[in-house]
Design an enzyme around this catalytic site. Structure first.
Site, mmCIF file in Angstrom:
data_model
loop_
_atom_site.group_PDB
_atom_site.id
_atom_site.type_symbol
_atom_site.label_atom_id
_atom_site.label_comp_id
_atom_site.label_asym_id
_atom_site.label_seq_id
_atom_site.Cartn_x
_atom_site.Cartn_y
_atom_site.Cartn_z
ATOM 1 N N ALA A 242 0.847 -1.123 -0.031
ATOM 2 C CA ALA A 242 -0.116 0.054 0.040
ATOM 3 C C ALA A 242 0.786 1.290 0.051
ATOM 4 O O ALA A 242 0.712 2.305 0.613
ATOM 5 C CB ALA A 242 -0.996 0.020 1.248
ATOM 6 N N ARG B 278 -2.504 8.280 -11.264
ATOM 7 C CA ARG B 278 -3.605 8.300 -12.348
ATOM 8 C C ARG B 278 -4.993 8.687 -11.621
ATOM 9 O O ARG B 278 -5.926 8.664 -12.145
ATOM 10 C CB ARG B 278 -3.738 7.159 -12.859
ATOM 11 C CG ARG B 278 -2.527 6.866 -14.221
ATOM 12 C CD ARG B 278 -2.791 5.642 -14.950
ATOM 13 N NE ARG B 278 -2.142 4.446 -14.150
ATOM 14 C CZ ARG B 278 -2.123 3.197 -14.535
ATOM 15 N NH1 ARG B 278 -2.842 2.927 -15.782
ATOM 16 N NH2 ARG B 278 -1.495 2.226 -13.881
ATOM 17 N N ARG C 166 -31.051 14.446 12.140
ATOM 18 C CA ARG C 166 -29.602 14.767 12.047
ATOM 19 C C ARG C 166 -29.060 14.133 13.495
ATOM 20 O O ARG C 166 -29.803 13.248 14.064
ATOM 21 C CB ARG C 166 -29.519 16.229 12.221
ATOM 22 C CG ARG C 166 -29.746 16.847 10.993
ATOM 23 C CD ARG C 166 -29.915 18.328 11.401
ATOM 24 N NE ARG C 166 -28.458 19.084 11.558
ATOM 25 C CZ ARG C 166 -28.365 20.190 11.923
ATOM 26 N NH1 ARG C 166 -29.708 21.116 12.232
ATOM 27 N NH2 ARG C 166 -27.213 20.781 12.386
ATOM 28 N N ALA D 194 -52.071 28.336 19.498
ATOM 29 C CA ALA D 194 -51.467 28.532 17.860
ATOM 30 C C ALA D 194 -50.739 29.801 17.912
ATOM 31 O O ALA D 194 -51.421 30.896 18.389
ATOM 32 C CB ALA D 194 -52.297 28.032 16.818
#
Length: 471
Positions: A14, A20, A337, A427
């Site tokens: 490795a 490339r 999340r 509300a």
């Protein structure tokens, strides 16, 4: 009788930069199915029951070593002088060991545990000094050809540019994977020279050295050529991902998961999925996501490191590091999340966002709302447009809502605040103070009504003019 106690070692190469790839990231750290290629090779080696793995690193070596952690020993190749030179860097760790050593490349991530095991077993049973892993290539151009004698023994590996027309017609090719008698490996590497156009020390040269010394060089031909795919550029990386994802998808379908369109379903290596789960097209299940049984995930969903329990439904939603309880429903177009937690039977509907918050069992947050840094009890109804206001620009604060509370539409809960069990908000209210049990909070300006106001507005005058012109 073949001893089952023969030790197995693996050297992973490795060290290359991978020019490339056109990337600052070391080539072997580019991902296939959600994991760096070198880590996939390491996973396969360890699953084959090896005693020790040594990874030879060079370019970006610290990054590679950090990724592999304590699972692999590290050897460093300061100069890239060929494969033979790279393996010599592992001599300090392995040179005095008895056993078998498999040589693998960190940019060839598709080999299976079964193939590694069969190669080890065939090598040991045959008593070879080295056994080459080969395959029949549909198009062998560019590969080293395997040249055998009449008895099937490997005489040599000849590269494309050096092959005669007869040798170029051969379709059995070298995959770049070998198993050596460990001591013979390092002994023969010391005899390899760099007398070639590249001035490098090549591992395949050891085969001719061992053969001329009277040792047997064998080969094991694997069934699936795709396993040997090496990755040298982004095109090959995409092809490797395609092969690996096809393999992963087939595994899940064989175990009772319905993929409506497998070609357009993207599942990472470490994902777990229960039986009778149905996954529609264009779904991505990434990282360490875990999906239970009888779950439905509709088109366009993306789950990262998320756990979903049995019988839940995920509808065109995105989640990261979240938890969805049994029978819960999410979406469409919800965003869960990190540390979002939906308890059993909870519902986070369309255009709802949840972060670092618990939505209790059977509680519902239907649409167009934000739940952040909060604990919501059971059987709570949260109206449309509700915002848990958790951030003052410097610090985040927590909100607590008790069981069976009713949060009216367009309520703003200014943290830190606590609403006890069975409370109600009107509300449009902005709640800044705690509410005791059974209380109702109303926090909005009183409505003022001005009669006959319409006739004085520019809109009324414009409407009158349009009506007159029409008449």
């Amino acid at each position: 009788m073949v001893s089952k106690m023969t030790k197995r070692y693996v050297v992973i190469l490795a060290a290359g930069k991978g020019t490339r790839m056109k990337s600052t990231l070391p080539k072997v750290l580019h991902q296939v199915a959600g994991k760096p290629m070198v880590e996939l090779v390491l996973d396969t080696a360890l699953a084959a029951g090896v005693n020790q793995v040594v990874t030879v690193v060079g370019y970006g070596g610290d990054q590679v070593a950090k990724q592999l952690g304590q699972r692999s020993a590290i050897a460093r190749q300061a100069e890239q002088l060929g494969t033979g030179h790279a393996i010599l860097m592992a001599e300090d760790q392995l040179g005095d060991q008895d056993g078998m050593t498999l040589i693998a490349s960190g940019d060839a991530p598709l080999f299976t545990v079964e193939t590694f095991n069969k190669l080890f077993e065939m090598h040991e049973k045959a008593g070879n000094a080295v056994t080459v892993l080969t395959a029949e290539a549909p198009n062998p151009y560019g590969y080293g050809r395997i040249v055998r004698d009449a008895l099937g023994n490997v005489i040599r590996i000849v590269e494309q540019k050096d092959a005669t027309p007869a040798e170029q017609a051969l379709t059995e090719v070298n995959t770049g994977v070998y198993v050596f008698n460990n001591r013979l490996l390092f002994e023969s590497l010391h005899e390899v020279t760099n007398d070639n156009a590249q001035g490098e020390y090549y591992l395949p040269d050891t085969l001719e050295i061992l053969r001329t010394q009277g040792y047997t060089v064998g080969a094991y031909k694997m069934a699936d050529f795709d396993e040997s795919m090496g990755v040298n550029d982004r095109i090959a990386l995409a092809q490797a991902n395609r092969v690996m994802r096809q393999r992963i998808n087939q595994y899940h379908m064989a175990n009772g998961v319905t993929l409506v369109d497998p070609v357009n379903t993207y599942i990472d290596q470490d994902v777990q999925i229960g039986q009778d789960t149905v996954i529609e097209p264009n779904v991505s299940l990434l990282g360490h996501t875990k999906i239970g049984a009888r779950v439905t995930i509709t088109a366009g969903s993306r789950l990262v490191n998320t756990q979903v329990e049995d019988a839940a439904q995920i509808d065109a939603s995105h989640m990261e590091d979240a938890y969805v309880g049994e029978g819960a429903t999410v979406g469409p177009y919800a965003h869960l999340r990190p540390k979002a937690h939906l308890a059993e039977g909870a519902h986070a509907g369309n255009f709802v966002e949840v972060k670092n918050a618990i939505l209790g069992a059977h509680s519902k947050m239907g649409h167009l709302s934000y739940l952040g840094d909060a604990t919501v009890g059971e059987d709570v109804n949260i109206g449309a447009g509700t915002v848990f206001v958790n951030y003052d620009g410097l610090h985040k604060y927590h909100t607590n809502v008790g069981d069976r509370a009713f949060i009216g539409s367009n309520t703003k809960l200014i943290a830190p605040v606590t609403l006890a069990d069975e409370t109600i908000t009107a509300a449009g209210s902005t709640i800044t103070n705690d509410l005791p049990k059974h209380a109702m909070g109303i926090a909005r300006a009183r409505q003022t009504t001005k009669p006959a106001f319409w006739s004085w507005t520019p809109l009324a005058q414009k409407f009158d003019e349009q009506t007159a012109n029409h008449d």
